[in-house]
Design a protein around this motif. Structure first.
Motif, PDB file in Angstrom:
ATOM      1  N   LYS A   1       0.839  -1.195   0.000  1.00 19.63           N
ATOM      2  CA  LYS A   1       0.000   0.000   0.000  1.00 19.63           C
ATOM      3  C   LYS A   1       0.881   1.255   0.000  1.00 19.63           C
ATOM      4  O   LYS A   1       2.071   1.201   0.277  1.00 19.63           O
ATOM      5  N   GLU A   2       0.266   2.380  -0.328  1.00 21.99           N
ATOM      6  CA  GLU A   2       0.946   3.670  -0.291  1.00 21.99           C
ATOM      7  C   GLU A   2      -0.004   4.712   0.286  1.00 21.99           C
ATOM      8  O   GLU A   2      -1.225   4.573   0.183  1.00 21.99           O
ATOM      9  N   VAL A   3       0.566   5.740   0.896  1.00 22.70           N
ATOM     10  CA  VAL A   3      -0.213   6.860   1.432  1.00 22.70           C
ATOM     11  C   VAL A   3       0.122   8.102   0.610  1.00 22.70           C
ATOM     12  O   VAL A   3       1.298   8.452   0.468  1.00 22.70           O
ATOM     13  N   TRP A   4      -0.916   8.751   0.081  1.00 23.30           N
ATOM     14  CA  TRP A   4      -0.740   9.958  -0.718  1.00 23.30           C
ATOM     15  C   TRP A   4      -1.557  11.090  -0.128  1.00 23.30           C
ATOM     16  O   TRP A   4      -2.678  10.894   0.342  1.00 23.30           O
ATOM     17  N   VAL A   5      -0.971  12.300  -0.164  1.00 20.37           N
ATOM     18  CA  VAL A   5      -1.618  13.506   0.355  1.00 20.37           C
ATOM     19  C   VAL A   5      -1.814  14.480  -0.797  1.00 20.37           C
ATOM     20  O   VAL A   5      -0.904  14.672  -1.623  1.00 20.37           O
ATOM     21  N   GLY A   6      -2.990  15.091  -0.879  1.00 18.85           N
ATOM     22  CA  GLY A   6      -3.267  16.099  -1.887  1.00 18.85           C
ATOM     23  C   GLY A   6      -4.274  17.096  -1.348  1.00 18.85           C
ATOM     24  O   GLY A   6      -4.864  16.883  -0.279  1.00 18.85           O
ATOM     25  N   HIS A   7      -4.492  18.209  -2.042  1.00 19.43           N
ATOM     26  CA  HIS A   7      -5.479  19.175  -1.566  1.00 19.43           C
ATOM     27  C   HIS A   7      -6.231  19.796  -2.739  1.00 19.43           C
ATOM     28  O   HIS A   7      -5.743  19.829  -3.871  1.00 19.43           O
ATOM     29  N   THR A   8      -7.426  20.279  -2.455  1.00 17.23           N
ATOM     30  CA  THR A   8      -8.246  20.974  -3.454  1.00 17.23           C
ATOM     31  C   THR A   8      -8.634  22.341  -2.913  1.00 17.23           C
ATOM     32  O   THR A   8      -8.546  22.605  -1.709  1.00 17.23           O
ATOM     33  N   ASN A   9      -9.090  23.198  -3.809  1.00 12.59           N
ATOM     34  CA  ASN A   9      -9.696  24.453  -3.379  1.00 12.59           C
ATOM     35  C   ASN A   9     -11.078  24.175  -2.802  1.00 12.59           C
ATOM     36  O   ASN A   9     -11.639  23.091  -2.993  1.00 12.59           O
ATOM     37  N   ALA A  10     -11.632  25.169  -2.112  1.00 14.10           N
ATOM     38  CA  ALA A  10     -12.989  25.054  -1.585  1.00 14.10           C
ATOM     39  C   ALA A  10     -13.869  26.125  -2.219  1.00 14.10           C
ATOM     40  O   ALA A  10     -13.405  27.229  -2.530  1.00 14.10           O
ATOM     41  N   SER A  11     -15.135  25.799  -2.422  1.00 10.68           N
ATOM     42  CA  SER A  11     -16.084  26.755  -2.995  1.00 10.68           C
ATOM     43  C   SER A  11     -16.520  27.749  -1.920  1.00 10.68           C
ATOM     44  O   SER A  11     -16.112  27.654  -0.750  1.00 10.68           O
ATOM     45  N   GLU A  12     -17.375  28.690  -2.306  1.00 11.55           N
ATOM     46  CA  GLU A  12     -17.899  29.652  -1.325  1.00 11.55           C
ATOM     47  C   GLU A  12     -18.713  28.957  -0.252  1.00 11.55           C
ATOM     48  O   GLU A  12     -18.848  29.462   0.862  1.00 11.55           O
ATOM     49  N   GLU A  13     -19.262  27.783  -0.593  1.00 12.14           N
ATOM     50  CA  GLU A  13     -20.010  26.996   0.403  1.00 12.14           C
ATOM     51  C   GLU A  13     -19.090  26.020   1.133  1.00 12.14           C
ATOM     52  O   GLU A  13     -19.539  25.120   1.838  1.00 12.14           O
ATOM     53  N   ASN A  14     -17.773  26.200   0.953  1.00  6.37           N
ATOM     54  CA  ASN A  14     -16.753  25.365   1.600  1.00  6.37           C
ATOM     55  C   ASN A  14     -16.818  23.905   1.167  1.00  6.37           C
ATOM     56  O   ASN A  14     -16.441  23.002   1.926  1.00  6.37           O
ATOM     57  N   GLU A  15     -17.267  23.663  -0.066  1.00  7.45           N
ATOM     58  CA  GLU A  15     -17.246  22.313  -0.615  1.00  7.45           C
ATOM     59  C   GLU A  15     -15.992  22.131  -1.470  1.00  7.45           C
ATOM     60  O   GLU A  15     -15.523  23.075  -2.097  1.00  7.45           O
ATOM     61  N   SER A  16     -15.479  20.920  -1.469  1.00  6.21           N
ATOM     62  CA  SER A  16     -14.265  20.632  -2.235  1.00  6.21           C
ATOM     63  C   SER A  16     -14.548  20.732  -3.728  1.00  6.21           C
ATOM     64  O   SER A  16     -15.512  20.154  -4.234  1.00  6.21           O
ATOM     65  N   ILE A  17     -13.700  21.478  -4.452  1.00  6.16           N
ATOM     66  CA  ILE A  17     -13.882  21.630  -5.896  1.00  6.16           C
ATOM     67  C   ILE A  17     -12.521  21.590  -6.592  1.00  6.16           C
ATOM     68  O   ILE A  17     -11.491  21.871  -5.997  1.00  6.16           O
ATOM     69  N   GLY A  18     -12.538  21.253  -7.872  1.00  3.51           N
ATOM     70  CA  GLY A  18     -11.357  21.401  -8.706  1.00  3.51           C
ATOM     71  C   GLY A  18     -10.339  20.284  -8.584  1.00  3.51           C
ATOM     72  O   GLY A  18     -10.612  19.185  -8.106  1.00  3.51           O
ATOM     73  N   THR A  19      -9.135  20.598  -9.013  1.00  6.17           N
ATOM     74  CA  THR A  19      -8.043  19.643  -9.126  1.00  6.17           C
ATOM     75  C   THR A  19      -7.521  19.189  -7.761  1.00  6.17           C
ATOM     76  O   THR A  19      -7.454  19.972  -6.820  1.00  6.17           O
ATOM     77  N   LEU A  20      -7.154  17.912  -7.672  1.00  2.69           N
ATOM     78  CA  LEU A  20      -6.458  17.409  -6.491  1.00  2.69           C
ATOM     79  C   LEU A  20      -4.972  17.692  -6.718  1.00  2.69           C
ATOM     80  O   LEU A  20      -4.304  17.013  -7.488  1.00  2.69           O
ATOM     81  N   MET A  21      -4.472  18.729  -6.023  1.00  2.00           N
ATOM     82  CA  MET A  21      -3.156  19.291  -6.334  1.00  2.00           C
ATOM     83  C   MET A  21      -2.045  18.795  -5.425  1.00  2.00           C
ATOM     84  O   MET A  21      -2.291  18.321  -4.318  1.00  2.00           O
ATOM     85  N   ASN A  22      -0.822  18.973  -5.926  1.00  2.00           N
ATOM     86  CA  ASN A  22       0.402  18.735  -5.160  1.00  2.00           C
ATOM     87  C   ASN A  22       0.379  17.383  -4.447  1.00  2.00           C
ATOM     88  O   ASN A  22       0.570  17.285  -3.243  1.00  2.00           O
ATOM     89  N   LEU A  23       0.164  16.323  -5.216  1.00  2.57           N
ATOM     90  CA  LEU A  23       0.121  14.977  -4.641  1.00  2.57           C
ATOM     91  C   LEU A  23       1.510  14.541  -4.210  1.00  2.57           C
ATOM     92  O   LEU A  23       2.456  14.565  -5.005  1.00  2.57           O
ATOM     93  N   ARG A  24       1.623  14.147  -2.954  1.00  2.00           N
ATOM     94  CA  ARG A  24       2.907  13.691  -2.419  1.00  2.00           C
ATOM     95  C   ARG A  24       2.728  12.373  -1.682  1.00  2.00           C
ATOM     96  O   ARG A  24       1.727  12.164  -0.995  1.00  2.00           O
ATOM     97  N   GLU A  25       3.745  11.532  -1.827  1.00  6.63           N
ATOM     98  CA  GLU A  25       3.704  10.222  -1.179  1.00  6.63           C
ATOM     99  C   GLU A  25       4.364  10.266   0.190  1.00  6.63           C
ATOM    100  O   GLU A  25       5.447  10.835   0.352  1.00  6.63           O
ATOM    101  N   ALA A  26       3.714   9.670   1.172  1.00  5.69           N
ATOM    102  CA  ALA A  26       4.263   9.586   2.534  1.00  5.69           C
ATOM    103  C   ALA A  26       5.106   8.314   2.682  1.00  5.69           C
ATOM    104  O   ALA A  26       5.005   7.388   1.878  1.00  5.69           O
TER     105      ALA A  26
END
Length: 245
Positions: A133-158
């Motif tokens: 198995k592998e662990v990966w971390v990424g992040h997205t922007n949030a909308s005005e309603e604080n919902e996750s939107i857009g690209t899953l960015m800067n993926l890094r492996e732990a």
């Protein structure tokens, strides 16, 4: 005593109907049932004109259909008789069950929803990442309603922490957003099979972006659709650079 035309028709028709029922109930190929139906129609038409030759043709048609149906049923029940490999479809587990199978007791520590975070932060957790198995971390922007939107960015492996069993971390700081930012983001942590990690490593940013953000890693167009995250956190950026700036 010789059999009458009407009795013969009843016998042939009954065999045909019985063949259809057996074919459908045993799961034999549907074309076998079509043969029986065709034999039944043929029999009824030929019996209607009381033609002896027609009766013989109808009997031959039903006999042939019966033999084909019996053979198809035997092959389905005993595939080894015909040298056919029996393949049973693998059971499909639900999305929740798949998520339970993936997660191996790994947890994220030092991070919770609603945190105000610096641009660069340390992401770590407890548990040992299994070899497959592998662990990966990424992040997205949030909308005005604080919902996750857009690209899953800067993926890094732990990685597992060397010399500290039961701990994992990103080996360097994890950066989110611009240098001065106060937006809301979502951080995702996934535990995935190694084969999924191989796919992620093939994704690259366009050259233009890579020249401006040389320390950023591959991205996906959206969070994983078929894998539940091990953890997800809604966070708000501050203008604190972090990571021992």
């Amino acid at each position: 005593m010789p059999i009458s035309s009407s009795q013969f028709a009843w016998v042939v028709g009954g065999v045909s109907i019985f063949g259809v029922i057996v074919t459908v109930s045993t799961g034999a190929p549907r074309w076998v049932a079509v043969l029986f139906i065709g034999a039944l129609i043929c029999t009824v038409l030929l019996m209607a004109i009381s033609n002896p030759a027609g009766r013989i043709a109808a009997a031959i048609a039903v006999t042939a259909a019966t033999g084909i149906a019996a053979g198809a049923t035997l092959v389905r029940a005993y595939p080894n008789l015909a040298g056919v490999e029996s393949r049973q479809p693998s059971p499909k587990s639900s999305r929740t069950e798949q998520s339970k199978q993936q997660v191996s007791g790994l947890k994220v520590s030092g991070l919770k929803g609603g945190d105000a975070i610096p641009r660069c932060m340390r992401i770590k957790g407890t548990g040992t990442i299994p070899l497959d198995k592998e662990v990966w971390v990424g992040h997205t922007n949030a909308s005005e309603e604080n919902e996750s939107i857009g690209t899953l960015m800067n993926l890094r492996e732990a990685e597992n922490v060397t010399g500290k069993p039961g701990e994992w971390h990103l080996t360097d700081g994890y950066r989110i957003g611009e240098e001065e930012d106060n937006r809301t983001f979502w951080i995702y942590v996934y535990e995935v099979p190694s084969s999924t990690g191989d796919v992620i490593r093939q994704w690259k940013w366009p050259d233009g972006f890579k020249k401006e953000q040389s320390d950023w890693q591959p991205a996906l167009t959206a969070p994983f659709a078929s894998v539940e995250p091990m953890a997800s956190f809604e966070v708000t950026r501050t203008d604190n650079p972090g990571c021992d700036a």
